[in-house]
Design a protein around this motif. Structure first.
Motif, PDB file in Angstrom:
ATOM      1  N   PRO A   1       7.086   9.072   5.236  1.00 47.78           N
ATOM      2  CA  PRO A   1       7.384   8.411   6.508  1.00 47.78           C
ATOM      3  C   PRO A   1       8.277   7.199   6.323  1.00 47.78           C
ATOM      4  N   ARG A   2       8.964   6.873   7.396  1.00 51.27           N
ATOM      5  CA  ARG A   2       9.759   5.652   7.421  1.00 51.27           C
ATOM      6  C   ARG A   2       8.931   4.527   8.021  1.00 51.27           C
ATOM      7  N   PRO A   3       9.268   3.295   7.685  1.00 53.62           N
ATOM      8  CA  PRO A   3       8.514   2.178   8.276  1.00 53.62           C
ATOM      9  C   PRO A   3       8.765   2.097   9.769  1.00 53.62           C
ATOM     10  N   PRO A   4       7.779   1.637  10.538  1.00 52.56           N
ATOM     11  CA  PRO A   4       7.974   1.483  11.983  1.00 52.56           C
ATOM     12  C   PRO A   4       9.147   0.552  12.275  1.00 52.56           C
ATOM     13  N   GLN A   5       9.893   0.878  13.305  1.00 51.79           N
ATOM     14  CA  GLN A   5      11.059   0.069  13.662  1.00 51.79           C
ATOM     15  C   GLN A   5      10.659  -1.361  13.995  1.00 51.79           C
ATOM     16  N   SER A   6       9.497  -1.520  14.635  1.00 50.85           N
ATOM     17  CA  SER A   6       9.051  -2.871  14.991  1.00 50.85           C
ATOM     18  C   SER A   6       8.792  -3.714  13.747  1.00 50.85           C
ATOM     19  N   PHE A   7       8.399  -3.066  12.648  1.00 51.06           N
ATOM     20  CA  PHE A   7       8.171  -3.802  11.402  1.00 51.06           C
ATOM     21  C   PHE A   7       9.504  -4.208  10.781  1.00 51.06           C
ATOM     22  N   THR A   8      10.437  -3.278  10.694  1.00 50.63           N
ATOM     23  CA  THR A   8      11.728  -3.586  10.068  1.00 50.63           C
ATOM     24  C   THR A   8      12.501  -4.633  10.865  1.00 50.63           C
ATOM     25  N   GLU A   9      12.331  -4.614  12.183  1.00 53.88           N
ATOM     26  CA  GLU A   9      12.998  -5.628  13.003  1.00 53.88           C
ATOM     27  C   GLU A   9      12.362  -7.000  12.812  1.00 53.88           C
ATOM     28  N   ALA A  10      11.054  -7.034  12.679  1.00 54.20           N
ATOM     29  CA  ALA A  10      10.363  -8.314  12.515  1.00 54.20           C
ATOM     30  C   ALA A  10      10.517  -8.866  11.105  1.00 54.20           C
ATOM     31  N   TYR A  11      10.618  -7.961  10.115  1.00 52.08           N
ATOM     32  CA  TYR A  11      10.687  -8.374   8.709  1.00 52.08           C
ATOM     33  C   TYR A  11      11.842  -7.638   8.016  1.00 52.08           C
ATOM     34  N   PRO A  12      13.063  -7.997   8.345  1.00 51.55           N
ATOM     35  CA  PRO A  12      14.222  -7.260   7.842  1.00 51.55           C
ATOM     36  C   PRO A  12      14.396  -7.348   6.326  1.00 51.55           C
ATOM     37  N   GLN A  13      13.830  -8.337   5.681  1.00 51.39           N
ATOM     38  CA  GLN A  13      13.974  -8.476   4.231  1.00 51.39           C
ATOM     39  C   GLN A  13      12.913  -7.686   3.454  1.00 51.39           C
ATOM     40  N   ALA A  14      11.932  -7.148   4.167  1.00 49.64           N
ATOM     41  CA  ALA A  14      10.854  -6.425   3.498  1.00 49.64           C
ATOM     42  C   ALA A  14      11.342  -5.084   2.976  1.00 49.64           C
ATOM     43  N   THR A  15      10.729  -4.617   1.878  1.00 52.32           N
ATOM     44  CA  THR A  15      10.998  -3.274   1.359  1.00 52.32           C
ATOM     45  C   THR A  15       9.817  -2.369   1.697  1.00 52.32           C
ATOM     46  N   PHE A  16      10.013  -1.059   1.502  1.00 52.12           N
ATOM     47  CA  PHE A  16       8.998  -0.089   1.926  1.00 52.12           C
ATOM     48  C   PHE A  16       8.981   1.085   0.966  1.00 52.12           C
ATOM     49  N   ALA A  17       7.773   1.593   0.673  1.00 51.87           N
ATOM     50  CA  ALA A  17       7.650   2.753  -0.215  1.00 51.87           C
ATOM     51  C   ALA A  17       6.429   3.574   0.184  1.00 51.87           C
ATOM     52  N   THR A  18       6.479   4.848  -0.141  1.00 57.44           N
ATOM     53  CA  THR A  18       5.340   5.737   0.058  1.00 57.44           C
ATOM     54  C   THR A  18       4.704   6.035  -1.294  1.00 57.44           C
ATOM     55  N   ILE A  19       3.372   5.891  -1.387  1.00 52.49           N
ATOM     56  CA  ILE A  19       2.651   6.181  -2.635  1.00 52.49           C
ATOM     57  C   ILE A  19       1.893   7.485  -2.451  1.00 52.49           C
ATOM     58  N   SER A  20       2.262   8.472  -3.260  1.00 50.63           N
ATOM     59  CA  SER A  20       1.684   9.813  -3.174  1.00 50.63           C
ATOM     60  C   SER A  20       1.190  10.233  -4.555  1.00 50.63           C
ATOM     61  N   PRO A  21       0.483  11.370  -4.658  1.00 48.28           N
ATOM     62  CA  PRO A  21       0.066  11.854  -5.985  1.00 48.28           C
ATOM     63  C   PRO A  21       1.238  12.116  -6.922  1.00 48.28           C
ATOM     64  N   ASP A  22       2.440  12.319  -6.386  1.00 45.51           N
ATOM     65  CA  ASP A  22       3.600  12.591  -7.234  1.00 45.51           C
ATOM     66  C   ASP A  22       4.145  11.334  -7.910  1.00 45.51           C
ATOM     67  N   ASN A  23       3.959  10.178  -7.277  1.00 43.55           N
ATOM     68  CA  ASN A  23       4.599   8.967  -7.817  1.00 43.55           C
ATOM     69  C   ASN A  23       3.655   7.791  -8.011  1.00 43.55           C
ATOM     70  N   PHE A  24       2.326   8.012  -7.903  1.00 42.66           N
ATOM     71  CA  PHE A  24       1.388   6.884  -7.907  1.00 42.66           C
ATOM     72  C   PHE A  24       1.458   6.065  -9.197  1.00 42.66           C
ATOM     73  N   THR A  25       1.811   6.688 -10.303  1.00 41.93           N
ATOM     74  CA  THR A  25       1.878   5.932 -11.553  1.00 41.93           C
ATOM     75  C   THR A  25       2.979   4.872 -11.529  1.00 41.93           C
ATOM     76  N   ASP A  26       3.988   5.067 -10.687  1.00 46.20           N
ATOM     77  CA  ASP A  26       5.060   4.069 -10.569  1.00 46.20           C
ATOM     78  C   ASP A  26       4.558   2.758  -9.962  1.00 46.20           C
ATOM     79  N   TYR A  27       3.498   2.843  -9.148  1.00 47.41           N
ATOM     80  CA  TYR A  27       3.040   1.676  -8.396  1.00 47.41           C
ATOM     81  C   TYR A  27       1.680   1.146  -8.845  1.00 47.41           C
ATOM     82  N   LEU A  28       0.930   1.948  -9.577  1.00 50.30           N
ATOM     83  CA  LEU A  28      -0.435   1.545  -9.928  1.00 50.30           C
ATOM     84  C   LEU A  28      -0.611   1.284 -11.409  1.00 50.30           C
ATOM     85  N   THR A  29       0.439   1.516 -12.201  1.00 52.66           N
ATOM     86  CA  THR A  29       0.296   1.318 -13.654  1.00 52.66           C
ATOM     87  C   THR A  29       1.381   0.397 -14.199  1.00 52.66           C
TER      88      THR A  29
END
Length: 376
Positions: free
Chosen positions: A348-376
């Motif tokens: 999913p993409r981040p909600p538009q209301s979030f990106t408009e309120a926090y334009p400098q923020a980054t966003f990622a999806t954590i799934s079983p395919d990539n969880f080691t990138d974010y949890l280790t």
């Protein structure tokens, strides 16, 4: 032996001396094993004390310098396991720290509510505090490849990450172990620590919280369901948090009036405990709660990762009154990151209301395919 992330730092602070080292953590997460492993690699003469032993408990609650000096005479280091069981342990540790400063001291405790209340004021400025959690993915990554972690993922999601589970084989013995933790720690110990008489209410509350993982929790609604006051529910939840069973996430808000912040979300530090409470140790393909289970796993592991690796950073969830939401918001060193926890393949993409309120923020999806990138 799984090397715990805090081991090098605890060892370093212990060698430095000068302060009492306190290691908190739930029962069975490996506190005693950790300290024993550290002490095995040091050349100190160690006085090890289990707080269950009445003789030692009497000396350590005496506030008598002579008794305390006799207790540690001939030793370089004092190790007290489950120190929260010793009355007035804080003032006695202060006497040791002030009057017997040549003695290094390390203590463990399974209740920050009970032990911290005893040591915080007497030992102000005299402690180094650490928390040990169930085994984290970032700890396993030191011994296993990303492929291996993905291979083990379903077992971790079902049974959790208490250290003993890595040596137990078979569904029956793992289930019995988790049920033993529930009966001997979650219920008996917590009821004693909190001076709670009604164990059925505690069980029912834990079960409701297990079902509501990923949802905002209303203390008023919980009280209505349990026929308890809102304040009693709040005190139970605080006790469960201070004994390292659950933790709360607050809603994130900086810019929008419509952001929701009044109700918290509640997660379990270990998903195996959650599943045992629900009496559901089925594997993912047979479950209908994988969204909530995956979210709990990711949020807990990211929380452990932040505390172990960075030592700083705060986690929140984000939701608006119009229904836009993000599972996890991380604020660290001036950066804002949104994470969506997805068990399936969707990105999913981040909600538009979030990106408009926090334009400098980054966003990622954590799934079983990539969880080691974010949890280790």
């Amino acid at each position: 032996m799984i090397q715990r992330t805090i081991e090098p730092t605890v060892t370093e602070r212990l060698i430095q001396g000068g302060k009492v080292i306190v290691v908190y953590g739930a029962r069975q997460v490996g506190k005693t094993t950790l300290v024993t492993q550290i002490l095995k690699n040091l050349a100190y003469r160690v006085r090890s004390i289990n707080a269950d032993e009445l003789f030692f408990r009497t000396a350590l609650s005496s506030q008598d310098l002579r008794q305390l000096r006799d207790l540690v005479e001939g030793y370089d280091l004092l190790f007290i396991d489950e120190a929260q069981r010793i009355p007035d342990i804080g003032i006695n540790l202060k006497i040791i720290a002030d009057q017997l400063s040549h003695i290094r001291v390390i203590v463990t405790g399974s209740s920050s509510l009970d032990l911290a209340g005893q040591v915080r004021e007497p030992l102000t400025g005299r402690t180094w505090t650490f928390i040990l959690y169930p085994v984290a993915q970032c700890e396993l990554a030191k011994q296993f490849s990303s492929f291996d972690l993905r291979y083990q993922l379903e077992e971790r999601l079902v049974y959790g990450s208490y250290p003993a589970l890595f040596t137990l084989v078979g569904e029956r013995i793992r289930r019995d172990y988790l049920n033993e933790i529930l009966s001997s720690y979650l219920y008996k110990d917590i009821l004693t620590l909190g001076n709670i008489r009604n164990s059925d209410k505690l069980r029912s509350l834990l079960k409701l919280l297990a079902y509501q993982v990923g949802q905002q929790v209303s203390l008023t609604e919980l009280g209505t369901q349990l026929q308890m006051s809102k304040n009693t529910v709040a005190s139970y939840i605080d006790l469960l948090e201070q004994t390292f069973v659950i933790f709360r996430l607050k809603g994130f808000s900086r810019n929008l009036r419509k952001e929701m912040t009044k109700l918290d979300k509640i997660y379990f530090w270990d998903v195996g405990i959650r599943n045992a409470l629900l009496e559901d140790l089925r594997f993912p393909q047979y479950r209908n709660d994988m969204g909530a289970l995956w979210e709990n796993f990711v949020v807990a592991e990211r929380m452990k990762y932040l505390r172990y690796v960075y030592g700083i950073g705060s986690l929140y969830f984000w939701r608006t009154h119009t229904g836009a939401e993000i599972d996890l918001i991380e604020e660290r060193e001036g950066h804002l990151i949104g994470y969506e926890c997805k068990w399936g393949k969707a990105k999913p993409r981040p909600p538009q209301s979030f990106t408009e309120a926090y334009p400098q923020a980054t966003f990622a999806t954590i799934s079983p395919d990539n969880f080691t990138d974010y949890l280790t």
